[in-house]
Design a protein around this motif. Structure first.
Motif, short mmCIF file in Angstrom:
data_model
loop_
_atom_site.label_atom_id
_atom_site.label_comp_id
_atom_site.label_asym_id
_atom_site.label_seq_id
_atom_site.Cartn_x
_atom_site.Cartn_y
_atom_site.Cartn_z
N GLN A 10 -6.08 -4.67 -3.37
CA GLN A 10 -4.92 -4.00 -2.81
C GLN A 10 -5.07 -2.51 -3.05
N TYR A 11 -4.97 -1.74 -1.98
CA TYR A 11 -5.22 -0.30 -2.07
C TYR A 11 -3.94 0.40 -2.53
N GLU A 13 -4.71 -0.03 -5.86
CA GLU A 13 -4.50 -0.57 -7.20
C GLU A 13 -5.77 -0.62 -8.04
N GLN A 33 -3.00 -0.55 2.88
CA GLN A 33 -2.71 -1.30 1.66
C GLN A 33 -3.82 -2.23 1.22
N LEU A 34 -5.00 -2.08 1.79
CA LEU A 34 -6.07 -3.03 1.52
C LEU A 34 -7.41 -2.31 1.57
N LEU A 251 -3.76 -11.26 0.96
CA LEU A 251 -4.13 -9.94 1.46
C LEU A 251 -4.43 -9.96 2.96
N TYR A 255 -1.99 -8.35 5.98
CA TYR A 255 -2.52 -7.31 6.85
C TYR A 255 -2.29 -7.67 8.32
N ARG A 363 -1.04 -12.57 -6.33
CA ARG A 363 -0.28 -12.33 -5.11
C ARG A 363 1.00 -13.16 -5.05
#
Length: 561
Positions: A10-11, A13, A33-34, A251, A255, A363
């Motif tokens: 996860q972008y 993080e 976000q990824l 994830l 997306y 998640r």
């Protein structure tokens, strides 16, 4: 690039953590976000994967295939005044096995290719890409000029991607045409999943198998391509896996949901062909027994030497497991741990079992137990599932075995549950997921993935024709049925999703290109198609097999005329 390993994060993080592992690691952002982190060194999934969240290791995805235009209301729409829709100004994107671009059904009347671009992940990175093509981290891209001239060194040696594109968007050629014969097309030819990833997921077959990370990169490429060229995008994915929570979370699924909410983007998914495979088990214990007796889950193995099984619990619940071999050997109750794995051996059978626990999956917050089997012995195995902690008196867990293609032989539960068998990413909430029915018999295909999700959300959303759908593969001597004109006939939910994708292309043309709904999104298209679906009066809707009903483009447009 096939000797590299990749992780999903996860972008942003984990990016600082990844860079601390290896400053030279390649990081590719997917949306906002990824991200995919790529390592091309001596790392392995077995050594690194157990120390990362379940969602970080890419899943392996397989192909979901083994008068329909009239049935879907396509021809009726063409005959409506002012509704002569053929897909003009819309981009169909297919992430699959590639495309045999020389087929005539992918050319315009002037002889130019209707294919805007192909990203071949298997190609050597040589040559210069044409303008208006996004950057790719490996492989190479081919633009319309090369595709028109026939000089692009790319194709499809499996034929699945070509077939899907032909069903959705082949132009009128002889007795055959697709649903949206004048749209533009873009394709991603996926590279095979790395052997290291296949070993991690215990996939011992030669069936087509693709990494979740490569699929995500392919989707991102098509999104960027559509935006660079100012085209609405209909994304078609005919891939599936049984790995994952089957709740719509994850994830990849999240997306796809974000894309579906955006203007001019729609995501079309297949429900998979697992309903009659015997690969899903649902807990049947109604109450917690006073003696802490486990629930016995039996499955048969015949010719399968390696595989995985995933047990998913519920937030707050905690389970442990034991295993009994066909020869009567007992593994011993494996105590649950918050995170980590234990490897045990059945000495007489020569079977090794690795039990991976994540008490709180990052998640979903749910417990997931990943079982990996090596050297499986044929016969009936018994899995004992012990409730260590339950938040109510009812035990609620689910177990999935791999999809059919990933098993060397057979493996199935003795008491399977055919519901909740939609493959991932088909459980994505906002994307449009299609099951398959036979438009001649008006019956659902027995293998078509059944809903709902594990959290009782409606999937599949709709069904479309999926039995003996004609198309083109570009391959000679295929051992499968053909119609009188020589077109290949295929059955499955990929076929249904391809039919549906063509219909969605036409709806996108009506809404965005023609300005009738200039802010049309995949989420809105989903609502329009549900509103206009055909529903048999004798059935209750929403339905685990039929979703909200049969796709009817004419009905959807009639609702809003």
């Amino acid at each position: 690039m096939n000797n590299c390993i990749s992780f999903l994060v996860q972008y942003p993080e984990y990016l600082s953590l990844a860079e601390s592992f290896d400053p030279s690691s390649a990081i590719f952002q997917i949306g906002d976000q990824l991200a995919v982190i790529l390592y091309c060194d001596s790392r392995s999934y077995e050594s690194e994967g157990e120390n990362l969240p379940y969602s970080a290791v890419p899943k392996c995805f397989g192909l979901t295939d083994t008068a329909h235009l009239t049935e879907m209301g396509i021809f009726q729409v063409e005959n409506l005044p002012g509704f002569d829709l053929y897909g003009r100004g819309v981009l169909l994107g297919v992430v699959d096995t590639g495309i045999n671009y020389r087929e005539e059904i992918f050319r315009s009347r002037d002889g130019s290719s209707r294919i805007l671009s192909v990203w071949d992940q298997t190609a050597k990175a040589d040559g210069e890409a044409e303008e208006m093509l996004p950057y790719v981290p490996f492989g190479r891209t081919y633009g319309r000029a090369e595709l028109t001239a026939g000089t692009a060194d790319t194709g499809d040696d499996i034929g699945h991607g070509t077939y899907l594109a032909s069903v959705a968007a082949g132009n009128a050629s002889g007795a055959y045409r697709g649903a949206a014969p004048e749209c533009q097309i873009a394709a991603v030819r996926l590279q095979p999943a790395p052997e290291e990833l296949k070993r991690y997921w215990r996939i011992g077959t030669d069936a087509p198998c693709y990494s979740e990370a490569d699929i995500l990169l392919g989707v991102q490429y098509l999104v960027q391509l559509a935006e660079l060229n100012g085209l609405p995008l209909v994304l078609l994915l005919g891939l599936g896996t049984n790995s994952g929570p089957h709740t719509g979370e994850g994830l990849f699924n999240e997306y796809l949901d974000r894309l579906s909410r955006q203007r001019g983007k729609a995501v079309i998914l297949a429900a998979g062909n697992e309903a009659n495979a015997g690969h899903h088990y649902q807990s049947r214990a109604q109450e917690l027994r006073e003696d802490d007796a486990p629930e016995e889950v039996q499955f048969t193995v015949n010719g399968t030497r390696q595989m995985t099984a995933e047990l998913w619990g519920r937030v707050g619940d905690l389970y442990s497991i034991d295993l009994l071999s066909p020869g009567g050997s007992r593994l011993g109750r494996v105590p649950p741990v918050s995170e980590g794995s234990l490897t045990r051996n059945f000495l007489l059978e020569g079977t090794t079992v690795t039990v991976g626990y994540q008490a709180v999956e990052r998640r979903s917050g749910e417990e997931v137990i990943l079982l990996k089997f090596d050297g499986l012995t044929d016969g009936i195995w018994t899995l004992y599932v012990y409730p260590e902690r339950l938040i109510s008196l009812r035990s609620q867990f689910h177990i999935w075995l791999p999809i059919r293609q990933f098993l060397q032989g057979e493996a199935y539960f003795l008491r399977p549950e055919p519901d909740i068998t939609v493959t991932e990413p088909g459980n994505a909430n906002q994307a449009l997921t299609f099951g398959a029915y036979d438009d001649l018999t008006e019956g659902i295909l027995p293998e078509s993935g059944r809903g709902f999700t594990r959290t009782n959300a409606v999937k599949p959303d709709l069904v479309a024709p999926g039995a003996l759908i004609p198309g083109v593969t570009g391959l000679p001597e295929l051992r499968e049925p053909v119609d009188e004109a020589g077109y290949v006939l295929r059955t499955g939910t990929s076929s249904a999703a391809a039919c549906a994708a063509g219909a969605v292309v036409l709806l996108m043309e009506w809404g965005i290109v023609r300005g009738n709904r200039p802010f049309l999104s995949g989420t809105q298209i989903k609502a329009l198609l549900i509103n206009g679906a055909r529903r048999e009066s004798s059935r209750v809707f929403p339905n685990r097999q039929w979703g909200y009903g049969e796709l009817d483009l004419y009905g959807a447009l009639s609702e809003i005329r």
